[in-house]
Design an enzyme around this catalytic site. Structure first.
Site, PDB file in Angstrom:
ATOM      1  N   GLU A 160       9.005   1.828  -8.183  1.00  0.00           N
ATOM      2  CA  GLU A 160       7.861   2.411  -8.902  1.00  0.00           C
ATOM      3  C   GLU A 160       8.319   3.659  -9.644  1.00  0.00           C
ATOM      4  OE1 GLU A 160       4.524   3.097  -6.328  1.00  0.00           O
ATOM      5  OE2 GLU A 160       3.333   4.080  -7.897  1.00  0.00           O
ATOM      6  N   ASN A 195       0.667   2.614  -7.446  1.00  0.00           N
ATOM      7  CA  ASN A 195      -0.437   3.419  -8.000  1.00  0.00           C
ATOM      8  C   ASN A 195      -0.155   3.838  -9.441  1.00  0.00           C
ATOM      9  OD1 ASN A 195      -1.554   3.198  -5.450  1.00  0.00           O
ATOM     10  ND2 ASN A 195      -0.855   5.204  -4.770  1.00  0.00           N
ATOM     11  N   ASN A 236      -2.961  -3.091  -9.102  1.00  0.00           N
ATOM     12  CA  ASN A 236      -2.417  -2.648  -7.821  1.00  0.00           C
ATOM     13  C   ASN A 236      -3.499  -1.988  -6.976  1.00  0.00           C
ATOM     14  OD1 ASN A 236      -0.126  -1.700  -5.981  1.00  0.00           O
ATOM     15  ND2 ASN A 236      -1.078   0.261  -6.516  1.00  0.00           N
ATOM     16  N   GLU A 237      -3.609  -2.400  -5.731  1.00  0.00           N
ATOM     17  CA  GLU A 237      -4.500  -1.766  -4.737  1.00  0.00           C
ATOM     18  C   GLU A 237      -5.833  -1.343  -5.337  1.00  0.00           C
ATOM     19  OE1 GLU A 237      -2.393   1.263  -2.469  1.00  0.00           O
ATOM     20  OE2 GLU A 237      -1.194  -0.284  -1.475  1.00  0.00           O
ATOM     21  N   GLU A 240       3.942  -5.097  -0.639  1.00  0.00           N
ATOM     22  CA  GLU A 240       4.347  -3.755  -0.184  1.00  0.00           C
ATOM     23  C   GLU A 240       4.316  -3.757   1.332  1.00  0.00           C
ATOM     24  OE1 GLU A 240       2.610  -0.172  -1.795  1.00  0.00           O
ATOM     25  OE2 GLU A 240       2.248  -1.154  -3.731  1.00  0.00           O
ATOM     26  N   GLN A 291       9.977   0.979  -0.627  1.00  0.00           N
ATOM     27  CA  GLN A 291      10.507   0.617  -1.912  1.00  0.00           C
ATOM     28  C   GLN A 291      12.021   0.478  -1.792  1.00  0.00           C
ATOM     29  OE1 GLN A 291       8.829   2.963  -5.134  1.00  0.00           O
ATOM     30  NE2 GLN A 291       6.749   2.797  -4.331  1.00  0.00           N
TER      31      GLN A 291
HETATM   32  O1  AHR Z   1       4.657   2.514  -2.236  1.00  0.00           O
HETATM   33  C1  AHR Z   1       3.970   3.723  -2.349  1.00  0.00           C
HETATM   34  C2  AHR Z   1       2.511   3.516  -2.715  1.00  0.00           C
HETATM   35  O2  AHR Z   1       1.850   2.913  -1.635  1.00  0.00           O
HETATM   36  C3  AHR Z   1       2.214   2.612  -3.875  1.00  0.00           C
HETATM   37  O3  AHR Z   1       2.237   3.256  -5.085  1.00  0.00           O
HETATM   38  C4  AHR Z   1       0.829   2.128  -3.573  1.00  0.00           C
HETATM   39  O4  AHR Z   1       0.569   0.855  -4.100  1.00  0.00           O
HETATM   40  C5  AHR Z   1       0.713   2.203  -2.065  1.00  0.00           C
HETATM   41  O5  AHR Z   1      -0.426   2.876  -1.672  1.00  0.00           O
END
Ligand code: AHR
Length: 491
Positions: free
Chosen positions: A26, A71, A171-172, A291, A348
């Site tokens: 990210e 995010n 995302n989320e 994730e 990540q």
């Molecule tokens: O991986 C870190 C964050 O965790 C990501 O940006 C988000 O999708 C999750 O809340």
């Protein structure tokens, strides 16, 4: 303590989709800038990518990398990251209160992906943006046509389409923290309309709809039902995310989080099938666990840090040995559910909650979690067999029965058996008996162990104290207390 692991050649779960060993990068902290990209680093290549990071990534054999967020994607304008670098705008990133320089964008990232032999899993912005920008992005990336965005890609030096096959619809979007968070109804609608236009432009792609950000979200369950009610006919996967931590310094309960992951997968798959039945559909929607990891020590740091820095040290979790044990367990959970989980992304990859760390202008090194991930990705390929375990158990804080042995069994295409297993006992070694039906004459020929006497042992840039070693093969298989193991059997 004694344990028996039993399995049968004909009793299978499914073939493993290698994409369960994917990862995630990210635009966050030092994942991209000073992670994969550092043009002034002594190992930088012609595009400014660190070759030392490329080498460590290649060793992991990562099949797919999700990008550019997270995010971050919910506020991202992809057009800022293409074309002449000197003209790219610097912008405020409201996801991580940082400054984004846009020196790396999709052009550079897909090139980096080629250099590490991986595929891009692309996320589109369904926070501040919608179907219009997403359709332009897929035209830029994948279209062969003589049209504006495909020609813009050509003008930027990329005649051949990038051919990105896997796309995340936002995302989320269930999370209050998301830029332009949505209700399940709002998200279900925008995801459906975005899915339609993306597949009209490139029917060969696969799409992931956002599921829940965690199994303890108050909307978990209802979110999936509503979103899938809208999107079922248009998407291929629904996502799951989870992060665990040993917040209470209770290692036994921490290692039992693998059962929470099992449960999260099972319930989400059941909801997919509930909507399938409701719609009388022939199609199965599978799961993208895009994730997952350990993350807790650095969760609250954004409350106290300086805002609007470029490439700040953010979410740089320093993993210890017990974190590697849980990561090993989480991989086992993904393997055991390979009939429904087709994609997984360790979140990540570099610097940010990551197996690979870098020093600015310095070395790159491997955290403890690097090893169970690498060995699962290298050797955990083939067909998962259903297996059963007989051994003593303990209680998790929820009152669940947690067998000390947590394991998966994989029958490889080269006719070997690979067992991944964790002895979760904190004080007792385990004698393991393997009862394999249909594998007459198979013998253990390699036993790799990840062990430290000290659960808090960490690797650093100067010393790698947690790394796998080979155990001698003896008559009995011994799994040390709190150890991760990989056992290989062949005829
Ligand atoms: O991986 C870190 C964050 O965790 C990501 O940006 C988000 O999708 C999750 O809340």
């Amino acid at each position: 303590m004694k344990a028996t692991l039993s399995f049968n050649k004909n009793n299978i779960v499914d073939k493993i989709d290698r994409r369960i060993y994917g990862s995630f990068i990210e635009h966050l902290g030092r994942a991209v800038y000073n992670g994969i990209y550092e043009p002034t680093h002594p190992t930088a290549d012609d595009m400014g990518f660190r070759s030392d990071v490329i080498e460590l990534t290649k060793e992991l054999n990562v099949p797919v990398v999700r990008y550019p967020g997270g995010n971050f994607v919910s506020g991202y304008n992809w057009e800022d990251g293409i074309g002449d670098k000197s003209k790219r705008p610097k912008k405020l990133d409201l996801a991580w209160f940082s400054v984004e320089t846009n020196q790396v964008g999709i052009d550079e990232f897909q090139e980096w992906a080629k250099r590490v032999n991986t595929e891009v899993m692309m996320a589109v912005n369904l926070g501040t943006r919608g179907p219009d920008e997403a359709r332009n992005l897929i035209e830029y990336c994948n279209a062969k046509t003589d049209t504006y965005y495909a020609n813009l890609r050509r003008a930027n030096g990329f005649e051949k389409p990038f051919g990105i096959k896997l796309w995340c619809l936002g995302n989320e979007m269930d999370g209050w923290w998301q830029i332009c968070h949505k209700t399940a109804e709002e998200y279900g609608r925008i995801a459906t309309e975005t899915a339609k236009v993306l597949k009209w432009i490139d029917p060969s792609i696969e799409l992931v709809a956002c599921g829940s950000s965690a199994s303890n979200m108050p909307t978990f369950g209802e979110w999936e039902r509503t979103v899938l009610d809208h999107t079922y006919d248009y998407v291929d996967y629904v996502s799951l995310h989870c992060y665990y931590g040993n917040n209470d310094n209770d290692t036994a309960n921490y290692l039992a989080r693998a059962e929470d992951m099992d449960r999260f997968i099972k319930i989400t798959a059941d909801i997919c099938d509930e909507i399938k039945a409701k719609k009388n559909s022939d199609k199965t929607v599978n799961l993208s666990f895009d994730e997952w990891n350990v993350w807790y020590r650095t969760k609250d740091e954004e409350k106290t840090r300086e805002r609007w820095e470029t490439a700040p040290h953010l979410l740089e979790e320093h993993y210890n040995f017990e974190d590697a044990l849980l990561v090993g367990c989480m991989l086992i959970s993904l393997q055991n559910h390979c009939d429904r989980v087709k994609i997984g992304c360790l979140a990540q990859l570099i610097n940010v909650i990551a197996p690979i760390m870098t020093e600015n202008n310095g070395v790159a090194w491997k955290q403890t979690i690097y090893y169970p991930y690498m060995l699962a990705s290298l050797f955990g390929n083939g067909t998962t067999l259903k297996s059963s375990v007989k051994c003593p158990s303990y209680k998790s804080n929820e009152g669940w029965d947690i067998p000390y042995l947590y394991s998966s069994v994989i029958h490889t295409d080269s006719d070997e058996i690979i067992v991944f297993c964790v002895n979760r006992s904190l004080d007792g070694d385990m004698e393991l008996d393997v009862d394999m039906s249909g594998f007459d004459g198979y013998k253990l020929y390699e036993h790799t162990e990840l062990y430290s006497d000290n659960l808090d042992e960490k690797n650093t840039k100067d010393s790698e104290s947690v790394k796998p070693s080979k155990r001698e093969i003896a008559d009995k298989i011994l799994l040390k207390k709190h150890s991760w193991n990989m056992l290989k059997f062949k005829k």
